[in-house]
Design a protein around this motif. Sequence first.
Motif, PDB file in Angstrom:
ATOM      1  N   LEU A 546      29.818 -28.286  32.697  1.00 54.42           N
ATOM      2  CA  LEU A 546      31.018 -28.452  33.395  1.00 54.42           C
ATOM      3  C   LEU A 546      31.943 -29.063  32.387  1.00 54.42           C
ATOM      4  O   LEU A 546      31.747 -30.003  31.705  1.00 54.42           O
ATOM      5  CB  LEU A 546      30.981 -29.787  34.586  1.00 54.42           C
ATOM      6  CG  LEU A 546      30.124 -29.187  35.657  1.00 54.42           C
ATOM      7  CD1 LEU A 546      30.003 -30.539  36.681  1.00 54.42           C
ATOM      8  CD2 LEU A 546      30.344 -28.136  36.487  1.00 54.42           C
ATOM      9  N   VAL A 547      33.174 -28.363  32.367  1.00 49.66           N
ATOM     10  CA  VAL A 547      34.301 -28.768  31.182  1.00 49.66           C
ATOM     11  C   VAL A 547      35.496 -29.515  32.160  1.00 49.66           C
ATOM     12  O   VAL A 547      35.841 -28.786  32.837  1.00 49.66           O
ATOM     13  CB  VAL A 547      34.914 -27.580  30.522  1.00 49.66           C
ATOM     14  CG1 VAL A 547      35.897 -28.069  29.495  1.00 49.66           C
ATOM     15  CG2 VAL A 547      33.734 -26.737  29.918  1.00 49.66           C
ATOM     16  N   LEU A 548      35.591 -30.823  31.768  1.00 48.46           N
ATOM     17  CA  LEU A 548      36.639 -31.640  32.520  1.00 48.46           C
ATOM     18  C   LEU A 548      37.747 -31.753  31.768  1.00 48.46           C
ATOM     19  O   LEU A 548      37.716 -31.981  30.339  1.00 48.46           O
ATOM     20  CB  LEU A 548      36.252 -33.071  32.787  1.00 48.46           C
ATOM     21  CG  LEU A 548      35.003 -32.957  33.822  1.00 48.46           C
ATOM     22  CD1 LEU A 548      34.821 -34.571  34.006  1.00 48.46           C
ATOM     23  CD2 LEU A 548      35.465 -32.842  35.308  1.00 48.46           C
ATOM     24  N   GLU A 555      36.317 -25.495  33.590  1.00 50.16           N
ATOM     25  CA  GLU A 555      35.493 -24.221  33.368  1.00 50.16           C
ATOM     26  C   GLU A 555      34.059 -24.782  33.722  1.00 50.16           C
ATOM     27  O   GLU A 555      33.685 -25.943  33.748  1.00 50.16           O
ATOM     28  CB  GLU A 555      35.534 -23.873  31.638  1.00 50.16           C
ATOM     29  CG  GLU A 555      36.719 -23.440  31.388  1.00 50.16           C
ATOM     30  CD  GLU A 555      36.798 -23.225  29.863  1.00 50.16           C
ATOM     31  OE1 GLU A 555      35.612 -23.532  29.247  1.00 50.16           O
ATOM     32  OE2 GLU A 555      37.943 -22.795  29.146  1.00 50.16           O
ATOM     33  N   ARG A 556      33.279 -23.851  34.096  1.00 54.38           N
ATOM     34  CA  ARG A 556      31.748 -24.284  34.402  1.00 54.38           C
ATOM     35  C   ARG A 556      30.895 -22.926  34.016  1.00 54.38           C
ATOM     36  O   ARG A 556      31.499 -21.716  34.066  1.00 54.38           O
ATOM     37  CB  ARG A 556      31.771 -24.387  35.783  1.00 54.38           C
ATOM     38  CG  ARG A 556      31.982 -23.417  36.813  1.00 54.38           C
ATOM     39  CD  ARG A 556      31.565 -23.969  38.180  1.00 54.38           C
ATOM     40  NE  ARG A 556      32.645 -24.818  38.722  1.00 54.38           N
ATOM     41  CZ  ARG A 556      32.502 -25.681  39.618  1.00 54.38           C
ATOM     42  NH1 ARG A 556      31.123 -25.844  40.262  1.00 54.38           N
ATOM     43  NH2 ARG A 556      33.488 -26.271  39.879  1.00 54.38           N
ATOM     44  N   GLY A 557      29.640 -23.199  33.673  1.00 51.44           N
ATOM     45  CA  GLY A 557      28.811 -22.016  33.113  1.00 51.44           C
ATOM     46  C   GLY A 557      28.105 -22.639  32.196  1.00 51.44           C
ATOM     47  O   GLY A 557      27.631 -23.499  31.914  1.00 51.44           O
ATOM     48  N   THR A 558      27.088 -21.313  31.635  1.00 47.28           N
ATOM     49  CA  THR A 558      26.245 -21.817  30.656  1.00 47.28           C
ATOM     50  C   THR A 558      27.019 -21.547  29.070  1.00 47.28           C
ATOM     51  O   THR A 558      28.187 -21.341  29.258  1.00 47.28           O
ATOM     52  CB  THR A 558      25.122 -20.755  30.491  1.00 47.28           C
ATOM     53  OG1 THR A 558      25.669 -19.562  30.289  1.00 47.28           O
ATOM     54  CG2 THR A 558      24.179 -20.649  31.828  1.00 47.28           C
ATOM     55  N   LEU A 562      30.490 -19.624  28.714  1.00 46.50           N
ATOM     56  CA  LEU A 562      31.861 -20.370  28.264  1.00 46.50           C
ATOM     57  C   LEU A 562      32.368 -19.930  27.015  1.00 46.50           C
ATOM     58  O   LEU A 562      33.384 -20.072  26.891  1.00 46.50           O
ATOM     59  CB  LEU A 562      31.385 -21.676  28.428  1.00 46.50           C
ATOM     60  CG  LEU A 562      31.140 -22.676  29.814  1.00 46.50           C
ATOM     61  CD1 LEU A 562      30.736 -23.959  29.407  1.00 46.50           C
ATOM     62  CD2 LEU A 562      32.205 -22.411  30.534  1.00 46.50           C
ATOM     63  N   LEU A 563      31.637 -19.678  26.288  1.00 47.01           N
ATOM     64  CA  LEU A 563      32.095 -18.978  24.764  1.00 47.01           C
ATOM     65  C   LEU A 563      32.697 -17.779  24.925  1.00 47.01           C
ATOM     66  O   LEU A 563      33.626 -17.459  24.329  1.00 47.01           O
ATOM     67  CB  LEU A 563      30.779 -18.846  23.747  1.00 47.01           C
ATOM     68  CG  LEU A 563      30.313 -20.087  23.160  1.00 47.01           C
ATOM     69  CD1 LEU A 563      29.005 -19.735  22.066  1.00 47.01           C
ATOM     70  CD2 LEU A 563      31.242 -20.894  22.394  1.00 47.01           C
ATOM     71  N   HIS A 568      38.659 -23.759  26.990  1.00 44.29           N
ATOM     72  CA  HIS A 568      38.342 -25.220  26.375  1.00 44.29           C
ATOM     73  C   HIS A 568      37.173 -25.092  25.479  1.00 44.29           C
ATOM     74  O   HIS A 568      37.148 -25.624  24.372  1.00 44.29           O
ATOM     75  CB  HIS A 568      38.560 -26.062  27.538  1.00 44.29           C
ATOM     76  CG  HIS A 568      39.964 -26.312  27.956  1.00 44.29           C
ATOM     77  ND1 HIS A 568      40.251 -25.285  28.697  1.00 44.29           N
ATOM     78  CD2 HIS A 568      40.752 -27.488  27.973  1.00 44.29           C
ATOM     79  CE1 HIS A 568      41.566 -25.770  29.413  1.00 44.29           C
ATOM     80  NE2 HIS A 568      41.658 -27.106  29.057  1.00 44.29           N
ATOM     81  N   TYR A 569      36.022 -24.644  26.225  1.00 40.68           N
ATOM     82  CA  TYR A 569      34.844 -24.907  25.447  1.00 40.68           C
ATOM     83  C   TYR A 569      34.787 -24.302  24.216  1.00 40.68           C
ATOM     84  O   TYR A 569      34.171 -24.723  23.349  1.00 40.68           O
ATOM     85  CB  TYR A 569      33.925 -24.258  26.507  1.00 40.68           C
ATOM     86  CG  TYR A 569      32.192 -24.862  25.925  1.00 40.68           C
ATOM     87  CD1 TYR A 569      31.623 -25.867  26.323  1.00 40.68           C
ATOM     88  CD2 TYR A 569      31.655 -23.735  25.420  1.00 40.68           C
ATOM     89  CE1 TYR A 569      30.336 -26.168  25.963  1.00 40.68           C
ATOM     90  CE2 TYR A 569      30.326 -23.924  25.014  1.00 40.68           C
ATOM     91  CZ  TYR A 569      29.655 -24.986  25.239  1.00 40.68           C
ATOM     92  OH  TYR A 569      28.255 -25.323  24.819  1.00 40.68           O
TER      93      TYR A 569
END
Length: 596
Positions: A546-548, A555-558, A562-563, A568-569
């Motif tokens: 989870l990206v806060l 964003e959310r995911g593996t 996310l890449l 953001h990630y």
Amino acid sequence: MSKALIHVTEFKWIWGFIKKYKYMFLTAMVLVVVVNVLNMANPLIQGQIVDRVITDGQTEILPKLVMTMIAITVIKSVIRYIYLMMFENVSQNVVFNARKSIFKRIQELDFEFFDCTRTGDIMARLTGDLEAVRHFTAYVIYQFFMHAITLLFVIIILFTINPLFTLILLAVTPFTGYFAIKLSGKVKPAFSAIREQFSRLNSTVQESISGNRVIKAFAKEDYEIYKFSRENAGFRDRNVEAARIWERYLPVLDSLAGLLSVIIILVGGIMVITGDITLGELVTFNSFIWALNNPMRMVGWLINDAQRFAASAEKIMLLLIREPKIKDSEAAAGISRLKGRVEFRNVDFGYGKELVLKDISFEAYPGQTVAVIGPTGSGKSSLVSLISRFYDCRKGQILIDGRDVREHSLKTLRESVAVAMQEIFLFSDTIEGNIAYGVTGASAERIKWAAGMAEADGFIADFPEGYDTIIGERGVGLSGGQKQRIALARALVKDPAVIILDDTTSSVDIETEHVIHRSLSEFCKNRTTFIIAHRISAVRNADLILVLDQGRIVERGTHEELLALKGHYYSVFVNQYGDFDKQEAFAAGGEAYGKE
């Protein structure tokens, strides 16, 4: 203590503690009365010596009267010693129970209380304020009682000897009462100000001592001395202000008491000359002057001590009546252990008026690892603090095993969740004691296993005392990485259903971090794991990331998903690992570890 405390006086509050020892306390009061009665005997005997022995020449009764006076003096001394010890015993037990009640209440209060309360305030309640309670119980109560009884007895006796002379002497008492009431009204606010300033001084000293390494690192000793001097001067000034109140009223009260001696000499002498009283009666009146003087002299000091107690008791009562906001509901489930399925449903949370988390929703299952990443202040630690119910959300629901977190008992919930907190606190105890803190009676084998999982066993074994090594206050003497690994071992030894690692490996090197996470992967197979981190290396293997940002999940995911989003990630990854072409090597656990 209940909310009813807010409707009673400080004196009724203290009686709530005294009544447990009421038989000893009342017995001591009876002994005070006995001593007061005996105090009345010697002045009467002195009058008899003047009238019967000196004036009438009855010398044969002198030895008997003298022996009686000696016997009374000895008996008074013995009884006084007994009741003083009884009052001291009661006062120490009262303070013991009051301190236990305060500490119990402190342990029941939630994070919000500690977020907005200075440590110095709490310490003041447990030290200086309780000392005022002890002094009131051991000394002030019986002194008030003793002087009241003394005054009553002596007035009765003097009235039986000569009512007119007694009334003349008592003409001073209305003035004494007036100034005593004035003193009482002004001195309590002064003592409240003293107690408040004492709390601030305590806080300054506590922070300065706890932060001594930071002070020295920034060469801020002079600044800390200035802060201490400012609060110390404030404490002095509050005491001086109180002293100015005393110096305004206490000399007047003392002077009124001293006026009685002048009245005895002038008026008494005239009445002896006119034959209205005998010389022996005048001697008796003069011998009883202490019984009128002492209560008048002491009333100011006793009011002073009583108001000091009232100011301190008021502070203690305000703490005792404070109810924790986080507590078990009546519908709390009696489940012995949780399984660990966690769900957030549209959760909002904030401190004060500011929202820190906004519309947070996700699910986590046993065996799943959820990582939370984001910039400083994005709400990562706040999010996981809601799982253990350190705070309650403002909106939405947090469910564990399908039941609202507020419907689980706090004990069950927190025993099923292990937290390695971002702010590490280690007790002044052995390493073994710190690791086993969350599990009473943890075996040496389990402690060693947990230390091994946290990669702490190696450096612990290097200490001369091993696991019996005493850790300094707050972990002084250990490096940041060593403290983090001991804190992690303390969490692992609990065998939790949910484990929360809040930036737990930020102070260890990349290789050690990799070994720790590889060990944890086996341990966490049947547990729900939350990892908060800034390093991509700590979260890349999570099942859900989870990206806060600014309190929202953006964003959310593996890791791979996310890449691919290049949001953001992706930016964090590039900032940490530079050339994005190396991401495949990183994902495979290759040379990219050396880049950070």
